[in-house]
Design an enzyme around this catalytic site. Structure first.
Site, PDB file in Angstrom:
ATOM      1  CE  LYS A  22      -3.316   9.014  -3.355  1.00  0.00           C
ATOM      2  NZ  LYS A  22      -3.141   8.944  -1.890  1.00  0.00           N
ATOM      3  CG  ASN A  23      -1.720  12.324  -1.271  1.00  0.00           C
ATOM      4  OD1 ASN A  23      -2.656  11.529  -1.318  1.00  0.00           O
ATOM      5  ND2 ASN A  23      -0.456  11.934  -1.221  1.00  0.00           N
ATOM      6  NE  ARG A  93      -2.085   5.376   8.458  1.00  0.00           N
ATOM      7  CZ  ARG A  93      -2.052   6.604   8.861  1.00  0.00           C
ATOM      8  NH1 ARG A  93      -2.310   7.589   8.035  1.00  0.00           N
ATOM      9  NH2 ARG A  93      -1.745   6.871  10.110  1.00  0.00           N
ATOM     10  CB  CYS A 117      -1.036   0.508   5.049  1.00  0.00           C
ATOM     11  SG  CYS A 117       0.143   1.834   4.949  1.00  0.00           S
ATOM     12  NE  ARG A 122       0.816   5.729   6.301  1.00  0.00           N
ATOM     13  CZ  ARG A 122       0.164   6.080   5.215  1.00  0.00           C
ATOM     14  NH1 ARG A 122      -0.395   5.166   4.464  1.00  0.00           N
ATOM     15  NH2 ARG A 122       0.060   7.339   4.873  1.00  0.00           N
ATOM     16  CG  ASP A 309       3.821   9.927  -1.601  1.00  0.00           C
ATOM     17  OD1 ASP A 309       4.010   8.986  -0.813  1.00  0.00           O
ATOM     18  OD2 ASP A 309       2.979  10.830  -1.394  1.00  0.00           O
ATOM     19  NE  ARG A 401      -5.070   3.298  -1.994  1.00  0.00           N
ATOM     20  CZ  ARG A 401      -3.962   3.490  -1.269  1.00  0.00           C
ATOM     21  NH1 ARG A 401      -3.070   2.549  -1.168  1.00  0.00           N
ATOM     22  NH2 ARG A 401      -3.763   4.613  -0.640  1.00  0.00           N
TER      23      ARG A 401
HETATM   24  N1  EPU Z   1       3.870   9.929  12.048  1.00  0.00           N
HETATM   25  C1  EPU Z   1       3.928   9.758  13.407  1.00  0.00           C
HETATM   26  N2  EPU Z   1       2.824  10.080  14.153  1.00  0.00           N
HETATM   27  C2  EPU Z   1       1.695  10.577  13.582  1.00  0.00           C
HETATM   28  C3  EPU Z   1       1.647  10.763  12.193  1.00  0.00           C
HETATM   29  C4  EPU Z   1       2.753  10.430  11.444  1.00  0.00           C
HETATM   30  O1  EPU Z   1       4.945   9.322  13.958  1.00  0.00           O
HETATM   31  O2  EPU Z   1       0.740  10.865  14.313  1.00  0.00           O
HETATM   32  C5  EPU Z   1       5.052   9.585  11.239  1.00  0.00           C
HETATM   33  C6  EPU Z   1       4.736   8.549  10.163  1.00  0.00           C
HETATM   34  O3  EPU Z   1       4.808   7.238  10.670  1.00  0.00           O
HETATM   35  C7  EPU Z   1       5.808   8.859   9.137  1.00  0.00           C
HETATM   36  C8  EPU Z   1       5.936  10.373   9.219  1.00  0.00           C
HETATM   37  O4  EPU Z   1       5.399  10.736  10.494  1.00  0.00           O
HETATM   38  O5  EPU Z   1       7.014   8.271   9.530  1.00  0.00           O
HETATM   39  C9  EPU Z   1       5.202  11.141   8.145  1.00  0.00           C
HETATM   40  O6  EPU Z   1       3.860  10.662   8.018  1.00  0.00           O
HETATM   41  P1  EPU Z   1       2.672  11.617   7.612  1.00  0.00           P
HETATM   42  O7  EPU Z   1       1.737  11.765   8.749  1.00  0.00           O
HETATM   43  O8  EPU Z   1       3.223  12.880   7.019  1.00  0.00           O
HETATM   44  O9  EPU Z   1       1.948  10.763   6.475  1.00  0.00           O
HETATM   45  P2  EPU Z   1       0.400  10.853   6.124  1.00  0.00           P
HETATM   46  O10 EPU Z   1      -0.077  12.219   6.374  1.00  0.00           O
HETATM   47  O11 EPU Z   1      -0.320   9.739   6.752  1.00  0.00           O
HETATM   48  C10 EPU Z   1       0.643  11.645   3.652  1.00  0.00           C
HETATM   49  C11 EPU Z   1       0.290  11.136   2.285  1.00  0.00           C
HETATM   50  C12 EPU Z   1       1.187   9.961   1.938  1.00  0.00           C
HETATM   51  C13 EPU Z   1       2.631  10.446   1.976  1.00  0.00           C
HETATM   52  C14 EPU Z   1       2.954  11.034   3.351  1.00  0.00           C
HETATM   53  C15 EPU Z   1       4.341  11.632   3.430  1.00  0.00           C
HETATM   54  C16 EPU Z   1      -2.051  11.634   2.018  1.00  0.00           C
HETATM   55  C17 EPU Z   1      -3.429  11.134   1.870  1.00  0.00           C
HETATM   56  N3  EPU Z   1      -1.108  10.735   2.265  1.00  0.00           N
HETATM   57  O12 EPU Z   1       0.427  10.578   4.563  1.00  0.00           O
HETATM   58  O13 EPU Z   1       0.851   9.593   0.611  1.00  0.00           O
HETATM   59  O14 EPU Z   1       3.506   9.374   1.701  1.00  0.00           O
HETATM   60  O15 EPU Z   1       2.014  12.078   3.653  1.00  0.00           O
HETATM   61  O16 EPU Z   1       4.508  12.614   2.483  1.00  0.00           O
HETATM   62  O17 EPU Z   1      -1.799  12.810   1.871  1.00  0.00           O
HETATM   63  C18 EPU Z   1       0.551   8.125  -1.199  1.00  0.00           C
HETATM   64  O18 EPU Z   1      -0.071   9.016  -1.793  1.00  0.00           O
HETATM   65  O19 EPU Z   1       0.941   7.084  -1.776  1.00  0.00           O
HETATM   66  C19 EPU Z   1       0.856   8.280   0.223  1.00  0.00           C
HETATM   67  C20 EPU Z   1       1.156   7.245   1.015  1.00  0.00           C
END
Ligand code: EPU
Length: 422
Positions: A22-23, A93, A117, A122, A309, A401
């Protein structure tokens, strides 16, 4: 709304095949925006998050077709509405990952600011910082991120690290935008997750010039256009890890097919450490557990560390270990909605800030519980397989999801899961 009734405890046996990730699929679908024409993707899982992304691309002007077999075609010849509406973004998101490609393709994008969320607040400040470094002008209006680059984007050196390390979707956004920027971009502290490597490989197939793939420093030489291609999405390491944990929590032996063990070293290391056998086998592995589970300390980290995850699923598993384990969540410190639910099933978990002390119990006992987010609900399914009695999980739309009809894949292995629409 659907609920699951899970009768336990069960033993599992046989083989299960892991679906496409998915990701990885979500940002790759967004990458199709960059390449006018028909992108054909293979191994795209049938999940509700993917359906939301299909809806989102459709609103932009893309024509998306899906086959039953995981094939998907995205015709992005016309993009006449570069807007990610709140009504769609609030459902998922990850919709934020259209921001970079839309900006690069159209010179303008409006995407609703994603809210918080169940796993935390986030923020998207790093996405914005990275795109601004490429020359975009960005402001917020009525809850929308308005990004403009009428004269195009230009390459830059960008440090993308934040307080919790790298950002997966932030890296995806900046990487996609940089492929069409003028000149060279260096992204330092880029996410190294296999899903980002998969996106970069897809972009290179489209004609991008990205090097350093899989490392924290990505170098992108901008090109003037990308072309639509055919690409197969990698297997889902989180789904694979969930099946492995299912074998372990039920003291069973399972063959997990289509599983990229190389992407899962931290997980395999933890499983072996608690006494579970993981043997490479063809295109996957055989996971076998018998009897007692040893304790482990787990700290979630960006890849190649232990993935956030899988934190919830391993908490369910360690709740049956022979003693005390400690779990520290370093990516999303509030990602602990499952703690109270697992305690309702007679687990003994104590949360102290971003840490949970898991005192192993002899058995879990079925209870009515509520799914709160995707991975938390996977943990409840695992607990339900091992618990005595019938566990009822409400709000299973969370699990849909990210896991395709999980009951239809676990039941042939010996699980007793009934989906009921109530
Ligand atoms: N963060 C910031 N600022 C930003 C972006 C992120 O401070 O602008 C922080 C976040 O709050 C968090 C950390 O950086 O503490 C990492 O967040 P990241 O941006 O890597 O998360 P994401 O890209 O929004 C993806 C996956 C998540 C997974 C995370 C971490 C997808 C669609 N989502 O989210 O997957 O947990 O990376 O590996 O790829 C899931 O599949 O259940 C899921 C939540």
């Amino acid at each position: 709304m659907d609920v699951f009734h899970i009768e336990g405890p069960v033993r599992l046996s046989g083989g299960v095949s892991v679906n496409g990730s998915k990701n990885a699929a979500l940002p790759i679908m967004a990458a199709a925006i960059l390449a006018p024409g028909k992108t054909v993707l293979k191994s795209v899982p049938h999940l509700s998050d993917i359906s939301v992304c299909v809806e989102l691309l459709g609103e932009l002007g893309c024509k998306v077709c899906r086959g039953d077999n995981g094939d998907m075609s995205i015709d992005s010849t016309v993009i006449d509405n570069p807007v990610g509406e709140y009504e769609i973004v609030r459902k998922m998101r990850a919709s934020i990952c259209i921001l970079g490609p839309l900006l690069a393709r159209c010179g303008r994008a409006e995407v609703s600011m994603p809210g918080g969320c169940a796993i935390g607040d986030r923020p998207v400040n790093l996405h914005i910082r990275g795109l601004e470094a490429l020359g975009a002008q960005i402001h917020l209006k009525n809850g929308y991120i308005i990004a403009e680059a009428p004269k195009g984007l230009r390459g830059a050196d960008i440090f993308l690290g934040g307080p919790f390390g790298s950002t997966v979707l932030g890296t995806a956004n900046v990487l996609m935008a940089a492929t069409l920027a003028k000149g060279r971009t260096v992204i330092e502290s880029a996410a190294c997750e296999p899903e980002i490597a998969d996106l970069a490989n897809c972009l290179n197939k489209m004609g991008a010039r990205i090097s350093g793939i899989g490392s924290p420093r990505l170098t992108i030489e901008g090109v003037s256009e990308l072309k639509a291609v055919e690409y197969e999405v990698i297997a889902d390491r989180i789904e694979a890890g969930t099946f492995m944990a299912a074998a372990a929590i039920t003291s069973s032996e399972l063959r997990v097919r289509n599983c990229r063990l190389d992407d899962m070293m931290a997980v395999v290391h933890k499983l072996r450490g608690i006494g579970v056998t993981v043997e490479p086998n063809g295109d996957g592995c055989t996971v076998a557990a018998s009897g007692s589970i040893k304790t482990a300390d787990i700290t979630t980290q960006p890849y190649p560390g232990f993935p956030t995850d899988l934190q919830a699923q391993f908490m369910a598993l360690l709740s049956l270990a022979d003693g005390n384990s400690v779990i520290i969540e370093k990516i999303f410190p509030d990602r602990y909605m499952h703690v109270a639910e697992l305690n309702r099933m007679a687990a003994n978990l104590r949360k102290e800030g971003p840490t949970v002390i898991v005192a192993g119990v002899k058995k879990l006992i079925a209870a009515p519980v509520m799914a709160s987010d995707l991975r938390a609900s996977a943990a409840l399914v695992l607990a339900g397989l091992a618990a005595e009695g019938t566990t009822t999980i409400s709000r299973v739309y969370h699990i849909d999801r990210g896991y395709e009809r999980i009951e239809e894949r676990l039941n042939p292995l010996g699980a007793k899961i009934v989906r009921e629409n109530v």
